[in-house]
Design an enzyme around this catalytic site. Structure first.
Site, PDB file in Angstrom:
ATOM      1  N   SER A 291       0.800  -1.221   0.000  1.00  0.00           N
ATOM      2  CA  SER A 291       0.000   0.000   0.000  1.00  0.00           C
ATOM      3  C   SER A 291       0.835   1.274   0.000  1.00  0.00           C
ATOM      4  CB  SER A 291      -0.927  -0.046   1.222  1.00  0.00           C
ATOM      5  OG  SER A 291      -0.942   1.178   1.889  1.00  0.00           O
ATOM      6  N   LYS A 292       0.405   2.179  -0.858  1.00  0.00           N
ATOM      7  CA  LYS A 292       1.088   3.467  -0.983  1.00  0.00           C
ATOM      8  C   LYS A 292       1.113   4.199   0.369  1.00  0.00           C
ATOM      9  CE  LYS A 292       0.029   7.851  -3.258  1.00  0.00           C
ATOM     10  NZ  LYS A 292      -0.738   8.498  -4.316  1.00  0.00           N
ATOM     11  N   ARG A 293       0.017   4.085   1.113  1.00  0.00           N
ATOM     12  CA  ARG A 293      -0.114   4.815   2.357  1.00  0.00           C
ATOM     13  C   ARG A 293       0.707   4.175   3.485  1.00  0.00           C
ATOM     14  NH1 ARG A 293      -4.106   4.569   5.807  1.00  0.00           N
ATOM     15  NH2 ARG A 293      -5.121   2.987   4.547  1.00  0.00           N
TER      16      ARG A 293
END
Ligand code: GLU
Length: 545
Positions: A291-293
């Protein structure tokens, strides 16, 4: 009738299908692939992974690999995205044959390579579909769409735009004209042919034969602003840009029935599809997408910023892509990675698990086997770009940097593999710089006293100082002699007769290591002494005497 409608909706379109066919002739290459990111300001490592498959497949078949920026969703667009993508590709040495460049000019004859600049192509094609009765303007308002959803819920019918729910499917030119004159907005929808069979079967080169329900949804081709949806742009672009193989993320697999319908409606040959499963991460007991986050390692730039050798990243990605790569690599360590041949059948159907520890282990092995000069130049190149402070420090004493890397290579005293990226340089070697050494926190003292009684430290330090002074003056004595002399022995002997000895030899060496480095592990004692030199060794120990 359809012609009239098409003329009403697309009065501005003067180009024809023939013009497009002439401008974008069929390509000669056997394989043409592309990487088609949306400009979101972030290049996911999964994107690099998919791009790499596209690039290697094309290049190993003497084909073309190009970049296309898919910027039809203006809300998601982040300025500077193209530059990030080109920059990362350049740093990774991933050659693109055609596509946008850092200037306003594209390279390649099948452009523009940015979707927002291809509006006229989409409109020619939408017009031609409308002329054939395969597209229509749909004037549904938000309220009408809501009403359709409610009706479908009541009818227990599939949601979507089809059959009796597709309100404007059979709109006439006259009706459309009135609505347009009344200022009503419209989208252009695909008019799904009436004679479709209920299922569609196709072969995905990675996933095998797939059978799915056909699409009966009159999907949007052009949004109210005339910009295409992904589906329509995909069929239009991949045809006119000559793509033979669409290799993309498997989030698009469910849309293949729509895509095949569109290619067929447009009279285009359907490309070969390969859907790549996303990279996964183990989170507790469950798997999830990187996940990017949550995961810094999901960004392609992370690897450049932290200074992983490009080869390390590629070896790892190749390992994830192809089940037979690892074995090939271990048997062909001296070969260029591009000599490995990718085959779709060796690519996984489900998403591989991303494991930074595995990458780190591959990478420390690669740094370890990199020639000294190359390692120093890699480190300098990384620091120059990403950490000016380290860059200045390195340049203030290059000799020292060379001596560090001598401890990490095949010729080192002890085959150490401490580094897996260049940004950890100071974590491993910082203690050799006095300012970093002095500013280290005091936790080392606790560790020191755990091994040697606090009151015994000064006399031990004095013995060390005497020994190193003697060695400096030419004595043949060594640490082992002092260890014996002071009564430190191996664990077994000590445990049998503790009253005969002072302690265990590892305590003796551990104490010296802590005095010299403030750390309890790291590169070999011989290397520490070699790098520091006797004067500095004595100076560091005297603080404890
Ligand atoms: N722009 C699409 C995406 O980023 C590209 C999909 C494709 O490769 O066709 O998901």
């Amino acid at each position: 009738m359809s012609k009239e409608l098409a003329q009403l909706i697309f009065p501005h379109v003067t180009l024809t299908i023939e013009d497009l066919n002439k401008k974008y002739p069929a390509r000669k290459e056997k394989m043409v692939t592309r990487f088609a990111p949306s400009p979101t300001g972030f290049l996911h490592i999964g994107g690099v992974y998919t791009a790499l498959i596209n690039q290697r497949m094309a290049h190993q078949n003497d084909g073309v690999f190009f970049l296309r920026i898919e910027d039809t969703d203006k809300k998601r667009e982040v300025a500077g995205s193209k530059e990030i993508i080109l920059n990362v590709f350049d740093k990774l040495g991933m050659k693109i044959n055609e596509g946008p460049t850092l200037t306003d000019k594209d390279s390649g004859l099948y452009g523009p390579y940015t979707q927002s600049l291809r509006k006229d192509i989409y409109h020619v094609l939408a017009k031609s579909l409308m002329e054939k009765g395969l597209a229509y303007p749909c004037f549904c308002t938000e309220e009408e769409l809501e009403q359709i959803r409610e009706e479908q819920a009541l009818d227990k019918a599939m949601p979507g735009f089809y059959g009796k729910y597709a309100k404007y499917r059979d709109i006439t030119a006259n009706e459309a004209k009135k609505l347009i004159e009344a200022g009503q907005e419209y989208v252009v929808r695909f008019r799904v042919p009436n004679d479709i069979s209920s299922r569609i079967t196709f072969t995905d080169l990675i996933k095998g034969e797939i059978s799915m329900e056909s699409n009966n949804n009159d999907i949007v081709l052009l949004k109210t602003d005339g910009i295409p949806t992904y589906h329509f742009a995909h069929a239009s672009d991949d045809h006119y840009m000559g793509v033979t193989n669409v290799i993309r993320s498997d989030e698009w697999l469910a849309s293949v029935p729509v895509h095949i319908q569109l290619f067929e409606a447009l009279g285009f040959e359907v490309p070969k599809y390969s859907h790549v499963a996303p990279i996964m991460k183990l989170d507790g007991d469950s798997r999830r997408k990187l996940s990017k986050r949550k995961d810094p390692e999901s960004s392609a730039e992370f690897y450049l910023e932290t200074g992983y050798p490009i080869k390390s990243l590629f070896v790892y990605l190749y390992t994830l892509i192809s089940s037979n790569f690892e074995e090939w690599y271990l048997n062909n360590l001296d070969k260029d990675l591009t000599e490995f041949e990718f085959k779709f059948e060796n690519m996984g159907v489900s998403g591989p698990l991303y494991d930074l520890e595995k990458l780190n282990s591959i990478s420390s092995e690669i740094i370890y086997s990199t020639p000294l000069e190359q390692n120093v130049s890699n480190l300098l190149a990384w620091a120059k770009q990403y950490n000016k402070e380290i860059y200045t420090r390195l340049n203030s004493n290059l000799e020292l940097v060379y001596s560090f890397f001598k401890t990490q290579g095949p010729d080192s005293n002890e085959h150490r593999k401490d580094l897996y990226n260049y940004s950890m340089f100071l974590d491993v070697f910082g203690i050799f710089y006095n300012d970093i050494f002095v500013s280290s926190d005091n936790s080392f003292k606790t560790e020191l006293y755990e091994n040697i009684k606090e009151e015994d430290i000064p006399s031990l330090a004095k013995s060390f100082i005497n020994l190193f002074t003697e060695i400096k003056n030419g004595s043949e004595k060594n640490l082992k002699n002092l260890c014996d002399e002071l009564g430190y022995t191996n664990k077994k002997k000590y445990e049998k007769n503790p009253e005969l000895y002072k302690g265990i030899n590892t305590q003796f060496y551990h104490a010296l290591r802590i005095m010299l480095t403030h750390k309890s592990s790291g590169i070999s004692m011989d290397d520490i002494i070699l790098i520091l030199g006797y004067d500095e060794v004595i100076r560091r120990i005297s603080i404890f005497a």
